[in-house]
Design a protein around this motif. Structure first.
Motif, short mmCIF file in Angstrom:
data_model
loop_
_atom_site.label_atom_id
_atom_site.label_comp_id
_atom_site.label_asym_id
_atom_site.label_seq_id
_atom_site.Cartn_x
_atom_site.Cartn_y
_atom_site.Cartn_z
N GLY A 134 22.27 61.35 50.73
CA GLY A 134 23.68 61.61 50.55
C GLY A 134 24.47 60.43 50.01
N ALA A 135 23.83 59.28 49.86
CA ALA A 135 24.55 58.11 49.35
C ALA A 135 24.72 58.26 47.84
N ALA A 136 25.93 58.08 47.38
CA ALA A 136 26.20 58.19 45.95
C ALA A 136 26.44 56.80 45.39
N ASP A 137 25.92 56.57 44.20
CA ASP A 137 26.16 55.29 43.55
C ASP A 137 27.53 55.36 42.90
N THR A 138 28.45 54.53 43.34
CA THR A 138 29.81 54.55 42.81
C THR A 138 30.01 53.59 41.67
N THR A 139 28.92 53.02 41.15
CA THR A 139 29.02 52.13 40.00
C THR A 139 29.42 52.94 38.78
N TYR A 140 30.48 52.51 38.11
CA TYR A 140 30.94 53.22 36.93
C TYR A 140 29.85 53.21 35.87
N ALA B 36 33.80 34.70 42.42
CA ALA B 36 34.49 33.85 43.40
C ALA B 36 35.75 34.48 43.98
N THR B 37 36.48 35.22 43.18
CA THR B 37 37.76 35.76 43.63
C THR B 37 37.86 37.24 43.30
N GLU B 38 38.82 37.91 43.92
CA GLU B 38 39.05 39.32 43.61
C GLU B 38 39.47 39.48 42.15
N ALA B 39 40.23 38.53 41.63
CA ALA B 39 40.64 38.58 40.23
C ALA B 39 39.40 38.50 39.31
N ASP B 40 38.45 37.63 39.66
CA ASP B 40 37.21 37.54 38.89
C ASP B 40 36.43 38.85 38.95
N ARG B 41 36.37 39.46 40.14
CA ARG B 41 35.67 40.74 40.28
C ARG B 41 36.35 41.82 39.45
N ASN B 42 37.67 41.84 39.47
CA ASN B 42 38.39 42.84 38.68
C ASN B 42 38.17 42.64 37.19
N GLN C 256 35.23 44.45 32.21
CA GLN C 256 34.21 44.23 31.17
C GLN C 256 33.10 45.28 31.28
N HIS C 257 32.66 45.54 32.52
CA HIS C 257 31.61 46.53 32.74
C HIS C 257 32.09 47.91 32.32
N HIS C 258 33.32 48.25 32.66
CA HIS C 258 33.90 49.55 32.28
C HIS C 258 33.88 49.71 30.76
N ASP C 259 34.33 48.69 30.05
CA ASP C 259 34.35 48.74 28.59
C ASP C 259 32.94 48.88 28.02
N ALA C 260 31.99 48.15 28.58
CA ALA C 260 30.60 48.23 28.11
C ALA C 260 30.01 49.62 28.35
N MET C 261 30.32 50.22 29.51
CA MET C 261 29.80 51.55 29.80
C MET C 261 30.44 52.61 28.91
#
Length: 102
Positions: A22-28, A49-55, A60-65
């Motif tokens: 039942g676990a869903a991968d929430t990776t975009y 290091a920071t939430e801003a870096d993660r965002n 970047q990942h969203h654009d690549a996908m």
């Protein structure tokens, strides 16, 4: 080692590597990624290091996908799934530290 032990060990390894039921991968864009790419993506996110870096990395990942989806003729939703509320997440990003000075 007997064949029964080997089979038991193999079954345990499979269970350990499988996602919980039942676990869903929430990776975009996860459906467009290999298991290795998903693991690397999670590790990269954890190492920011920071939430801003993660965002910034998520964007970047969203654009690549989105680009990968266009190349493959697949349509992804415009917005990524909502961020999970993992055990270490609280409002304000305080993690597992003390609450309200308790």
């Amino acid at each position: 080692m007997t064949s029964r032990h080997i089979l038991s060990l193999a079954a345990l390894c499979c269970l350990a590597l499988a996602a919980p039921a039942g676990a869903a991968d929430t990776t975009y864009g996860s459906q467009l990624m290999t298991p290795q790419e998903r693991a690397e993506h999670r590790a990269t996110l954890r190492n920011q290091a920071t939430e801003a870096d993660r965002n910034a990395y998520r964007q970047q990942h969203h654009d690549a996908m989105q680009a990968r989806a266009r190349e493959r003729g697949v349509q992804l939703p415009d917005t990524p799934p909502a961020q999970g509320g993992g055990a270490n997440r609280r409002a304000g990003g305080q993690g597992m530290g003390p609450r309200g000075g308790r």
